[in-house]
Design an enzyme around this catalytic site. Sequence first.
Site, PDB file in Angstrom:
ATOM      1  N   HIS A   3       0.844  -1.200   0.000  1.00 36.75           N
ATOM      2  CA  HIS A   3       0.000   0.000   0.000  1.00 36.75           C
ATOM      3  C   HIS A   3       0.870   1.238   0.000  1.00 36.75           C
ATOM      4  O   HIS A   3       2.094   1.136   0.016  1.00 36.75           O
ATOM      5  CB  HIS A   3      -1.005  -0.024   1.156  1.00 36.75           C
ATOM      6  N   HIS A   6       1.446   3.928   1.998  1.00 35.17           N
ATOM      7  CA  HIS A   6       2.001   4.690   3.120  1.00 35.17           C
ATOM      8  C   HIS A   6       3.526   4.797   3.005  1.00 35.17           C
ATOM      9  O   HIS A   6       4.190   3.864   2.552  1.00 35.17           O
ATOM     10  CB  HIS A   6       1.588   4.054   4.451  1.00 35.17           C
ATOM     11  N   ASP A  20       5.985   4.611   4.947  1.00 36.34           N
ATOM     12  CA  ASP A  20       6.865   3.612   5.565  1.00 36.34           C
ATOM     13  C   ASP A  20       6.767   2.257   4.858  1.00 36.34           C
ATOM     14  O   ASP A  20       7.253   1.243   5.379  1.00 36.34           O
ATOM     15  CB  ASP A  20       6.583   3.477   7.067  1.00 36.34           C
ATOM     16  N   HIS A  21       6.178   2.257   3.666  1.00 31.55           N
ATOM     17  CA  HIS A  21       6.157   1.060   2.828  1.00 31.55           C
ATOM     18  C   HIS A  21       6.745   1.320   1.441  1.00 31.55           C
ATOM     19  O   HIS A  21       7.077   0.379   0.731  1.00 31.55           O
ATOM     20  CB  HIS A  21       4.729   0.518   2.701  1.00 31.55           C
ATOM     21  N   HIS A  52      -7.416  -1.094   5.792  1.00 32.85           N
ATOM     22  CA  HIS A  52      -6.402  -0.135   6.257  1.00 32.85           C
ATOM     23  C   HIS A  52      -6.292   1.016   5.252  1.00 32.85           C
ATOM     24  O   HIS A  52      -6.305   2.184   5.624  1.00 32.85           O
ATOM     25  CB  HIS A  52      -5.075  -0.871   6.427  1.00 32.85           C
ATOM     26  N   ASP A  62      -0.074  -3.969   6.171  1.00 29.43           N
ATOM     27  CA  ASP A  62      -0.697  -3.520   7.418  1.00 29.43           C
ATOM     28  C   ASP A  62      -2.154  -3.984   7.516  1.00 29.43           C
ATOM     29  O   ASP A  62      -2.981  -3.303   8.126  1.00 29.43           O
ATOM     30  CB  ASP A  62      -0.656  -1.987   7.513  1.00 29.43           C
ATOM     31  N   HIS A  65       4.969  -4.782  10.665  1.00 26.51           N
ATOM     32  CA  HIS A  65       5.376  -4.126  11.914  1.00 26.51           C
ATOM     33  C   HIS A  65       5.521  -5.134  13.055  1.00 26.51           C
ATOM     34  O   HIS A  65       4.784  -6.128  13.111  1.00 26.51           O
ATOM     35  CB  HIS A  65       4.352  -3.062  12.335  1.00 26.51           C
TER      36      HIS A  65
HETATM   37 ZN    ZN Z   1       0.015   1.548   6.513  1.00 29.28          ZN
END
Ligand code: ZN
Length: 257
Positions: free
Chosen positions: A69, A71, A73-74, A128, A147, A185
């Site tokens: 996805h 975000h 941090d991905h 999410h 996530d 995570h």
């Molecule tokens: Zn995320």
Amino acid sequence: MSSLNPRATTEPAGGLLLQVWLIPVLRDNYVFVLQRGREAVVVDPAVDQPVAAALKARDLQLQAILHTHHHSDHIGGTPGLLQVWPQAQVIAAAADRSRIPLQTKGVSDGDSFQLLGETIKVLAVPGHTRAHLAYWLPGSGHLFCGDTLFAAGCGRLFEGSAEQMHTSLQRLGALPAATQVWCTHEYTEGNLRWASAVAPNDGPIADRLDQVLQQRAAGHFTVPTSIGLEKSTNLFVRASTDAELAALRGHKDGWSG
Ligand SMILES: [Zn+2]
């Protein structure tokens, strides 16, 4: 702990082992590496430098980057990795092309493709985010679910409904029990502390919390988990209705331990 610790191996038809291993980055993110011989695929690179360093240390060539996805941090490490390996494919949700730039291959639910000699199946798992994907390797039994599904938890509902997350988790829960689940995570201890407060008399959850506390105290990762373990100890996967999942998600969003 070693950042290059091989975590799982499977024997392919062709002879060379497929290895899946992880690189811990940022506060609690994992970047996953699939490796066969000198070729590698990276899943959800939050950052570039530790990933590039780990691949170079093993003399690996990056073939492709998978994104679950949009975000940061991905996807944050993708531009830097492409500077080192400009030929690498970038595979992500076609429906999220505007938020996941640099895609060379847009995919959607039901698609499948080949990398490192593995068939990779695309599963849409919204909740999410609205275009969240999971990647399932049925031959070797690995799942990369971003996530959506966490060990003993699930992602927050930023763009989707409880109904969508319930459907997504039920879909992942229908995969073979032995499937290795690589979630992005390290949230497991907090998730189980919450779950054991919500369900204090639940033996499997209590047992898992004990085990995870020992793992974390020893500095070990708790990822990967498995579909079978999540079906027995993850309250979100066990939720039988949308409303039950919504109530759990709302409770956890407001829970501070
Ligand atoms: Zn995320």
